[in-house]
Design a protein around this motif. Sequence first.
Motif, PDB file in Angstrom:
ATOM      1  N   VAL A  74       7.555 -15.169  -4.924  1.00  0.00           N
ATOM      2  CA  VAL A  74       8.072 -13.882  -5.393  1.00  0.00           C
ATOM      3  C   VAL A  74       7.133 -12.770  -4.946  1.00  0.00           C
ATOM      4  CG1 VAL A  74       8.504 -12.522  -7.489  1.00  0.00           C
ATOM      5  CG2 VAL A  74       9.255 -14.903  -7.368  1.00  0.00           C
ATOM      6  N   ARG A  75       7.703 -11.641  -4.557  1.00  0.00           N
ATOM      7  CA  ARG A  75       6.913 -10.472  -4.179  1.00  0.00           C
ATOM      8  C   ARG A  75       7.409  -9.268  -4.959  1.00  0.00           C
ATOM      9  NH1 ARG A  75       4.606 -13.998  -2.309  1.00  0.00           N
ATOM     10  NH2 ARG A  75       3.922 -14.405  -0.175  1.00  0.00           N
ATOM     11  N   THR A  76       6.496  -8.372  -5.318  1.00  0.00           N
ATOM     12  CA  THR A  76       6.957  -7.100  -5.876  1.00  0.00           C
ATOM     13  C   THR A  76       6.506  -5.982  -4.938  1.00  0.00           C
ATOM     14  OG1 THR A  76       5.018  -7.038  -7.291  1.00  0.00           O
ATOM     15  CG2 THR A  76       7.033  -7.706  -8.332  1.00  0.00           C
ATOM     16  N   ILE A  77       7.332  -4.969  -4.895  1.00  0.00           N
ATOM     17  CA  ILE A  77       6.958  -3.763  -4.155  1.00  0.00           C
ATOM     18  C   ILE A  77       6.980  -2.620  -5.147  1.00  0.00           C
ATOM     19  CG2 ILE A  77       7.672  -2.113  -2.396  1.00  0.00           C
ATOM     20  CD1 ILE A  77       8.212  -4.308  -0.557  1.00  0.00           C
ATOM     21  N   ILE A  78       5.857  -1.934  -5.233  1.00  0.00           N
ATOM     22  CA  ILE A  78       5.726  -0.845  -6.195  1.00  0.00           C
ATOM     23  C   ILE A  78       5.867   0.469  -5.447  1.00  0.00           C
ATOM     24  CG2 ILE A  78       4.205   0.191  -7.924  1.00  0.00           C
ATOM     25  CD1 ILE A  78       2.918  -2.666  -8.054  1.00  0.00           C
ATOM     26  N   GLU A  79       6.803   1.266  -5.917  1.00  0.00           N
ATOM     27  CA  GLU A  79       7.059   2.567  -5.286  1.00  0.00           C
ATOM     28  C   GLU A  79       6.453   3.641  -6.186  1.00  0.00           C
ATOM     29  OE1 GLU A  79      11.305   3.751  -3.958  1.00  0.00           O
ATOM     30  OE2 GLU A  79      10.850   4.985  -5.691  1.00  0.00           O
ATOM     31  N   ILE A  80       5.534   4.405  -5.619  1.00  0.00           N
ATOM     32  CA  ILE A  80       4.829   5.432  -6.392  1.00  0.00           C
ATOM     33  C   ILE A  80       5.076   6.785  -5.747  1.00  0.00           C
ATOM     34  CG2 ILE A  80       2.504   6.288  -7.003  1.00  0.00           C
ATOM     35  CD1 ILE A  80       1.778   3.180  -7.132  1.00  0.00           C
ATOM     36  N   LYS A  81       5.573   7.706  -6.537  1.00  0.00           N
ATOM     37  CA  LYS A  81       5.845   9.042  -5.992  1.00  0.00           C
ATOM     38  C   LYS A  81       4.614   9.915  -6.208  1.00  0.00           C
ATOM     39  CE  LYS A  81       9.041  12.696  -5.649  1.00  0.00           C
ATOM     40  NZ  LYS A  81       9.999  13.526  -6.323  1.00  0.00           N
ATOM     41  N   LYS A  82       4.257  10.687  -5.177  1.00  0.00           N
ATOM     42  CA  LYS A  82       3.141  11.618  -5.342  1.00  0.00           C
ATOM     43  C   LYS A  82       3.703  12.933  -5.886  1.00  0.00           C
ATOM     44  CE  LYS A  82      -0.808  13.633  -3.068  1.00  0.00           C
ATOM     45  NZ  LYS A  82      -1.916  13.303  -2.197  1.00  0.00           N
ATOM     46  N   GLU A  83       3.483  13.154  -7.157  1.00  0.00           N
ATOM     47  CA  GLU A  83       4.082  14.324  -7.815  1.00  0.00           C
ATOM     48  C   GLU A  83       3.212  15.566  -7.736  1.00  0.00           C
ATOM     49  OE1 GLU A  83       4.985  12.855 -11.793  1.00  0.00           O
ATOM     50  OE2 GLU A  83       7.053  12.567 -11.078  1.00  0.00           O
ATOM     51  N   GLY A  85       5.704  12.807  -1.281  1.00  0.00           N
ATOM     52  CA  GLY A  85       5.764  11.606  -0.442  1.00  0.00           C
ATOM     53  C   GLY A  85       5.669  10.352  -1.313  1.00  0.00           C
ATOM     54  N   ILE A  86       5.728   9.199  -0.639  1.00  0.00           N
ATOM     55  CA  ILE A  86       5.832   7.931  -1.375  1.00  0.00           C
ATOM     56  C   ILE A  86       4.745   6.944  -0.930  1.00  0.00           C
ATOM     57  CG2 ILE A  86       7.350   5.945  -1.859  1.00  0.00           C
ATOM     58  CD1 ILE A  86       8.739   8.344  -2.845  1.00  0.00           C
ATOM     59  N   PHE A  87       4.152   6.292  -1.918  1.00  0.00           N
ATOM     60  CA  PHE A  87       3.194   5.196  -1.686  1.00  0.00           C
ATOM     61  C   PHE A  87       3.925   3.890  -1.989  1.00  0.00           C
ATOM     62  CE2 PHE A  87      -0.603   3.032  -3.995  1.00  0.00           C
ATOM     63  CZ  PHE A  87      -0.828   2.193  -2.919  1.00  0.00           C
ATOM     64  N   ILE A  88       3.876   2.958  -1.051  1.00  0.00           N
ATOM     65  CA  ILE A  88       4.569   1.681  -1.214  1.00  0.00           C
ATOM     66  C   ILE A  88       3.539   0.564  -1.185  1.00  0.00           C
ATOM     67  CG2 ILE A  88       6.252   0.113  -0.143  1.00  0.00           C
ATOM     68  CD1 ILE A  88       7.322   3.010   0.994  1.00  0.00           C
ATOM     69  N   ALA A  89       3.264  -0.005  -2.362  1.00  0.00           N
ATOM     70  CA  ALA A  89       2.242  -1.055  -2.474  1.00  0.00           C
ATOM     71  C   ALA A  89       2.921  -2.419  -2.500  1.00  0.00           C
ATOM     72  CB  ALA A  89       1.427  -0.834  -3.748  1.00  0.00           C
ATOM     73  N   TYR A  90       2.531  -3.269  -1.551  1.00  0.00           N
ATOM     74  CA  TYR A  90       3.066  -4.628  -1.464  1.00  0.00           C
ATOM     75  C   TYR A  90       2.224  -5.533  -2.359  1.00  0.00           C
ATOM     76  CZ  TYR A  90       5.825  -3.643   2.799  1.00  0.00           C
ATOM     77  OH  TYR A  90       6.730  -3.182   3.714  1.00  0.00           O
ATOM     78  N   LYS A  91       2.878  -6.172  -3.322  1.00  0.00           N
ATOM     79  CA  LYS A  91       2.129  -7.002  -4.267  1.00  0.00           C
ATOM     80  C   LYS A  91       2.776  -8.375  -4.426  1.00  0.00           C
ATOM     81  CE  LYS A  91      -1.211  -4.322  -5.265  1.00  0.00           C
ATOM     82  NZ  LYS A  91      -2.582  -4.811  -5.042  1.00  0.00           N
ATOM     83  N   GLY A  92       2.036  -9.279  -5.055  1.00  0.00           N
ATOM     84  CA  GLY A  92       2.558 -10.613  -5.362  1.00  0.00           C
ATOM     85  C   GLY A  92       3.441 -10.547  -6.604  1.00  0.00           C
ATOM     86  N   PRO A  93       3.566 -11.669  -7.309  1.00  0.00           N
ATOM     87  CA  PRO A  93       4.459 -11.697  -8.471  1.00  0.00           C
ATOM     88  C   PRO A  93       3.973 -10.851  -9.652  1.00  0.00           C
ATOM     89  CG  PRO A  93       3.602 -13.904  -7.946  1.00  0.00           C
ATOM     90  CD  PRO A  93       3.005 -12.970  -6.954  1.00  0.00           C
ATOM     91  N   GLU A  94       2.686 -10.479  -9.672  1.00  0.00           N
ATOM     92  CA  GLU A  94       2.120  -9.798 -10.843  1.00  0.00           C
ATOM     93  C   GLU A  94       2.134  -8.265 -10.730  1.00  0.00           C
ATOM     94  OE1 GLU A  94       1.391 -11.745 -13.327  1.00  0.00           O
ATOM     95  OE2 GLU A  94       1.676 -13.561 -12.116  1.00  0.00           O
ATOM     96  N   GLY A  95       3.025  -7.740  -9.951  1.00  0.00           N
ATOM     97  CA  GLY A  95       3.063  -6.293  -9.724  1.00  0.00           C
ATOM     98  C   GLY A  95       3.164  -5.456 -10.988  1.00  0.00           C
ATOM     99  N   GLU A  96       3.974  -5.897 -11.944  1.00  0.00           N
ATOM    100  CA  GLU A  96       4.176  -5.101 -13.174  1.00  0.00           C
ATOM    101  C   GLU A  96       2.871  -4.948 -13.946  1.00  0.00           C
ATOM    102  OE1 GLU A  96       6.302  -7.545 -12.345  1.00  0.00           O
ATOM    103  OE2 GLU A  96       8.360  -6.770 -12.496  1.00  0.00           O
ATOM    104  N   ILE A 152       9.933  -0.395  -9.431  1.00  0.00           N
ATOM    105  CA  ILE A 152       9.286  -1.677  -9.112  1.00  0.00           C
ATOM    106  C   ILE A 152      10.403  -2.614  -8.643  1.00  0.00           C
ATOM    107  CG2 ILE A 152       7.898  -3.604  -9.977  1.00  0.00           C
ATOM    108  CD1 ILE A 152       6.895  -1.767 -12.210  1.00  0.00           C
ATOM    109  N   TYR A 153      10.276  -3.094  -7.418  1.00  0.00           N
ATOM    110  CA  TYR A 153      11.302  -3.977  -6.859  1.00  0.00           C
ATOM    111  C   TYR A 153      10.761  -5.403  -6.834  1.00  0.00           C
ATOM    112  CZ  TYR A 153      13.175   0.415  -5.011  1.00  0.00           C
ATOM    113  OH  TYR A 153      13.656   1.695  -4.881  1.00  0.00           O
TER     114      TYR A 153
END
Length: 236
Positions: free
Chosen positions: A208-217, A166-177, A197-198
């Motif tokens: 600016v917003r970043t969205i971090i997509e994390i896969k649960k492996e 499954g996927i975790f989608i974290a909504y972040k500000g400009p400092e996502g990286e 990282i979008y």
Amino acid sequence: MNIELLKELLENVGIPVTAEQVEMFKTYQNELMNWNTKMNLTTVKEEDVAIKHFYDSLLGIKVFTCQSGKSMLDLGTGAGFPGIPIKILCPDLKITLVDSLNKRINFLNHMIKLLGLSNTETIHGRAEDLGRNKKYREKYDFVVSRAVAKLSTLSEYCLPFIKKDGIFIAYKGPEGEVECENSQSALEKLGGKVSNIYRFELPLNEGVRTIIEIKKERLTPHEYPRRPGIPNKKPL
Ligand code: SAH
């Protein structure tokens, strides 16, 4: 801001909105502002709700797209963000809204009824307790979360709920990286891996917003999440 303009802005980025959904966003905006005079739900002003809450919440749709029958949990949803706007545009998702503050749950239950949202449940509780409960652990296709904690802490709150693959989608500000770099060891322990990282720009120069997509492996080891308060006090 006018919700008709929200429709136009979303359609500019390839997200269609029906007349019925426009009405639902209007109702949501009005109720949010009415209840906000009685309880602290948001600091965002009425004219900014459409972009800072609705549009921002909907950025995630660019990442996971609306998938019929999938389950999604929104951890620390507050007044329903991003979960309720996503549910409005993706009515076939099953949504679970979690928050540790009961007065917010009362508002959410009211909104769900008023908007007639199906397959939408609320849970009053803390991530650290619910994530250890068999009923919720490793049961969701997606977990979303916005403005709850820094990514290392947030990963310990969210990853236990997600099914393997499954996927975790974290909504972040400009400092996502930067947050990703600081969360490598936490993700490694919890079974997650950053898969994308979008970067998005909100309309009308709202930032600016970043969205971090994390896969649960891998499945999350049983020792996580730790006791309430520990993930925040001592991030992995
Ligand atoms: N996601 C919303 C609210 C952000 S405020 C938005 O973007 O507008 C953070 C919310 O997370 C608050 O409502 C708070 O009650 C909730 N919260 C914080 N820690 C939590 C935890 N450990 N478990 C569940 N909810 C939590």
